[in-house]
Design a protein around this motif. Structure first.
Motif, short mmCIF file in Angstrom:
data_model
loop_
_atom_site.label_atom_id
_atom_site.label_comp_id
_atom_site.label_asym_id
_atom_site.label_seq_id
_atom_site.Cartn_x
_atom_site.Cartn_y
_atom_site.Cartn_z
N PHE A 132 49.40 31.94 47.28
CA PHE A 132 49.45 32.58 45.96
C PHE A 132 48.27 32.16 45.09
O PHE A 132 47.75 32.95 44.31
N SER A 133 47.87 30.92 45.23
CA SER A 133 46.69 30.46 44.49
C SER A 133 45.44 31.20 44.95
O SER A 133 44.63 31.65 44.14
N ALA A 134 45.30 31.36 46.26
CA ALA A 134 44.12 32.01 46.82
C ALA A 134 44.06 33.49 46.49
O ALA A 134 43.03 34.00 46.05
N ILE A 135 45.17 34.20 46.68
CA ILE A 135 45.16 35.65 46.44
C ILE A 135 45.00 35.95 44.95
O ILE A 135 44.39 36.97 44.57
N SER A 136 45.50 35.07 44.09
CA SER A 136 45.35 35.27 42.64
C SER A 136 43.91 35.09 42.20
O SER A 136 43.43 35.80 41.31
N ALA A 137 43.21 34.14 42.82
CA ALA A 137 41.79 33.97 42.52
C ALA A 137 41.01 35.23 42.89
O ALA A 137 40.13 35.69 42.15
N GLY A 317 53.07 28.81 38.81
CA GLY A 317 52.05 27.78 38.60
C GLY A 317 50.92 27.89 39.61
O GLY A 317 49.76 27.62 39.29
N ASP A 318 51.25 28.31 40.83
CA ASP A 318 50.23 28.49 41.87
C ASP A 318 49.31 29.65 41.51
O ASP A 318 48.09 29.59 41.71
N ILE A 319 49.90 30.72 40.98
CA ILE A 319 49.11 31.87 40.54
C ILE A 319 48.18 31.45 39.41
O ILE A 319 47.00 31.82 39.39
N LEU A 320 48.70 30.66 38.47
CA LEU A 320 47.87 30.17 37.37
C LEU A 320 46.68 29.37 37.89
O LEU A 320 45.54 29.55 37.42
N ALA A 321 46.90 28.51 38.86
CA ALA A 321 45.83 27.67 39.39
C ALA A 321 44.71 28.51 40.00
O ALA A 321 43.52 28.22 39.80
N GLY A 322 45.07 29.57 40.73
CA GLY A 322 44.06 30.43 41.32
C GLY A 322 43.26 31.19 40.27
O GLY A 322 42.03 31.26 40.33
N MET A 323 43.97 31.77 39.31
CA MET A 323 43.28 32.46 38.21
C MET A 323 42.36 31.51 37.46
O MET A 323 41.22 31.86 37.11
N LEU A 324 42.86 30.32 37.19
CA LEU A 324 42.09 29.32 36.45
C LEU A 324 40.78 28.99 37.15
O LEU A 324 39.74 28.81 36.49
N ALA A 325 40.81 28.88 38.47
CA ALA A 325 39.59 28.57 39.21
C ALA A 325 38.52 29.64 38.98
O ALA A 325 37.34 29.33 38.78
N THR A 326 38.93 30.90 39.00
CA THR A 326 37.99 32.00 38.76
C THR A 326 37.44 31.95 37.34
O THR A 326 36.23 32.07 37.13
N PHE A 327 38.31 31.76 36.36
CA PHE A 327 37.87 31.68 34.96
C PHE A 327 36.96 30.48 34.73
O PHE A 327 36.00 30.56 33.95
N VAL A 375 51.75 38.99 41.02
CA VAL A 375 50.40 39.26 41.53
C VAL A 375 50.05 40.74 41.41
O VAL A 375 48.90 41.10 41.10
N LYS A 376 51.03 41.62 41.62
CA LYS A 376 50.78 43.06 41.55
C LYS A 376 50.36 43.52 40.16
O LYS A 376 49.78 44.60 40.00
N GLN A 377 50.65 42.72 39.13
CA GLN A 377 50.33 43.10 37.76
C GLN A 377 48.96 42.61 37.30
O GLN A 377 48.54 42.91 36.19
N ILE A 378 48.25 41.87 38.14
CA ILE A 378 47.00 41.24 37.70
C ILE A 378 45.97 42.27 37.24
O ILE A 378 45.36 42.11 36.18
#
Length: 392
Positions: A132-137, A317-327, A375-378
């Motif tokens: 989830f972290s990876a796909i969110s990034a 929280g895993d989704i947040l971590a992936g997004m955060l890495a990109t930001f 994730v589908k809403q990103i």
């Protein structure tokens, strides 16, 4: 104190230069920072017509004008989407800061410009968190994501998505050789999901962190990585490009282990305690995940309370971590990033995005909401928040 005063002055200058529609409305309504909505854990909750407790105070108290916004993917079975309140001036200011870091897409771009993210985590028992972290990034806008996981987790993670590059060598003797080869090619690292708490892994994490610091890479620490920080706080102390993302329970453990203070677990953190913990760790950025998210580096503290949902499914929280890495990559890639600084801006942007995705997912799925639905809403939420007028 001088930094804080200068930052506040910048915010007021932003208010003076209001130009878009939502800013004009706020000016007419004479809104100010005092209209910041506290989290619903700190005030009386409201209830919508589905008997679902809302988390954003959607009731109109007479001082707040609301606008109706519905997802473009609503279905006949979806819950009624509540009215969104107009954002406050402070939120508008932070949103503009985040927008200034988002790269403009262009046909002239080459692969990797928008980010090469490394995810360190994933074992045979826990593969979902790192996925989830990876796909969110990726969904947030990174171009490439490399996953460094244990050998047994590799085949499982490969089945989740062909878009993720696998390195199932984290627990192998030759693993550090491959990490040494790829680490300089990365722009940001997420570390901690499903790593375990063995002494062997602690030693390996310490080596990896030292390499990351030498390369001056931004890093997000979550999951089991937070336990390693609690055991050896000197690993990250003073590294300003590090961001840790504890939830209420993990924050309590960090405070007890580092500040040696006994506190009760709370989804509404004590701001002074949050700042004290950041200072004790050398002013690294901390994102406290809760009813509202607090982001602090000891110098600046920001609050993100908009969006979110009462459904606390695993994986957010895993989704947040992936997004955060990109930001983080985008913020640190800017030649000059204005106050409150790249880590705070990136942290606030990631929190706002995941809370918006969670809100929209909950509006559609209700109690059935899972991390996959978020994730589908990103795409839709990213477009609404950071690539369009900040009206809602």
């Amino acid at each position: 104190m001088l930094k804080r005063a200068h930052y506040q002055q910048e915010i007021f200058q932003h208010l003076i230069k209001m130009t878009n529609t939502s800013d004009f409305i706020r000016k007419v309504l004479r809104e100010s920072f005092s209209d910041e909505t506290p989290c619903d854990m700190c005030k009386t909750k409201s209830t919508n017509n589905n008997n679902v407790v809302t988390v954003n105070g959607y009731h109109n108290d007479g001082n707040q004008v609301t606008s109706v916004s519905r997802s473009t993917t609503t279905s006949p079975n979806s819950l009624v989407v509540p009215n969104r309140p107009l954002i406050s001036a402070k939120e508008s200011f932070m949103m503009q800061r985040v927008k200034s870091t988002v790269p403009k897409l262009s046909m002239s771009m080459s692969k990797g410009v928008c980010g090469r993210i490394g995810i360190f985590g994933g074992c045979n028992t826990y593969t979902g968190a790192s996925y989830f972290s990876a796909i969110s990034a990726l969904k947030c806008g990174a171009d490439i994501v490399h996953m460094f996981c244990e050998k047994d987790a590799g085949p499982v993670l490969r089945m989740y998505s062909p878009e993720l590059i696998m390195h199932p060598t984290l627990d192998q003797e030759y693993g550090m050789v491959e990490i040494d080869a790829w680490l300089p090619k990365l722009d940001c690292v997420v570390l901690g999901h499903g790593l375990g708490r063995s002494q062997h892994m602690l030693a390996r994490i310490s080596i990896i962190l030292e390499k990351i610091k030498r390369l001056k890479l931004p890093i997000v620490i979550d999951g089991d990585g937070l336990w390693h920080v609690m055991v050896s706080p000197g690993i990250l102390k003073g590294y300003s490009r590090a961001v840790i993302t504890p939830n209420a329970e993990e924050f309590t453990q960090l405070v007890e282990g580092i500040l040696h203070k006994e506190i009760s677990k709370s989804v509404c953190p004590d701001v002074e305690l949050l700042e004290d913990l950041s200072k004790a760790l050398g002013n690294i950025t901390i994102i406290h995940k809760g009813a509202h998210d607090m982001i602090s580096n000891g110098y600046f503290t920001e609050d993100c309370h908009a969006g979110g949902s009462p459904r606390r499914c695993g994986g957010q929280g895993d989704i947040l971590a992936g997004m955060l890495a990109t930001f983080l990559h985008w913020a640190y890639s800017k030649e000059s990033c204005k106050e409150p600084g790249p880590s705070i801006i990136a942290g606030w942007g990631a929190c706002r995005l995941v809370r918006g995705c969670s809100e929209q997912g909950f509006n559609m799925e209700g109690r059935s909401l899972t991390a996959s639905d978020i994730v589908k809403q990103i795409h839709s939420e990213f477009t609404r928040l950071f690539e369009s007028e900040t009206f809602f």
